[in-house]
Design an enzyme around this catalytic site. Sequence first.
Site, short mmCIF file in Angstrom:
data_model
loop_
_atom_site.label_atom_id
_atom_site.label_comp_id
_atom_site.label_asym_id
_atom_site.label_seq_id
_atom_site.Cartn_x
_atom_site.Cartn_y
_atom_site.Cartn_z
N ASP A 11 0.88 -1.15 0.00
CA ASP A 11 0.00 0.00 0.00
C ASP A 11 0.93 1.22 0.00
OD1 ASP A 11 -2.37 1.67 0.53
OD2 ASP A 11 -1.47 1.89 2.52
N ASP A 13 -0.06 5.04 0.75
CA ASP A 13 -0.32 6.12 1.71
C ASP A 13 -0.43 5.60 3.14
OD1 ASP A 13 -0.63 8.16 -0.41
OD2 ASP A 13 -2.35 6.92 -0.94
N ASP A 170 -1.45 -0.42 6.27
CA ASP A 170 -1.52 0.36 7.50
C ASP A 170 -2.94 0.52 8.02
OD1 ASP A 170 -2.38 3.64 6.88
OD2 ASP A 170 -2.10 2.24 5.22
#
Length: 230
Positions: A11, A13, A170
């Site tokens: 991922d 961001d 995240d």
Amino acid sequence: MSTACPSVIFDLDGTLVDSEPNYYEAGRQVLAGYGVTDFSWEHHTRFIGIGTRETLERLSEEYGLDAPIEDLLAGKNRTYLELARAGTEVYPEMRKFVELLHAAGVPMAVASGSSRTAIEAVLAGTGLDAFLTTLVSAEEVAHGKPRPDVFLEAARRLGADPADCVVLEDAPPGAAAAHAAGMRCIAVPYVAETATDEAFRTAGLIFPGGQAEFTAQAAYDWIGRLAPTP
């Protein structure tokens, strides 16, 4: 590490780079242009892990905006790109991790809810584009996270079996998407309070303290143990 180890899908961001402050500011500015003045950081964190378009669709409904989604999306992307090009921080241990994997010949990709233009701008601005060239935006697939589409497309472009992929995430929607794709997950929660989220329970490895706890070597060693023994 053997080159027979799993492929790794990142991922972007909040995982590779700390772009959330820029996304928040871009969203705040766009919403302010339509008279919304109470969009807070806490409010923004509820959408971490959700694609930009879906985030704006939800916010438009919540605030009763009559602007076309395409206009909101164009405005936020334009503002975000200005902020991102001015400065985006790469998490130091994540950069080390990418470099370790690259040196070992591990296939890598980025799968993100951001637009492809935003992904390319951030990777170019941080120098990560030297290592990460296979990119998938949620805009290129039918459904964003927590659906598995973006990760499955990344695996397809890498020529990898989903079962042989490891995702770094995240946010809970991303961890849920990785699980739905049949992939292992390394979870590095951006928002500390989400570390106990049900979605993260499916992660093979979790760093509850987020980036402050994550180390490139620990993640590298864990992935190395997944490689088949010759």
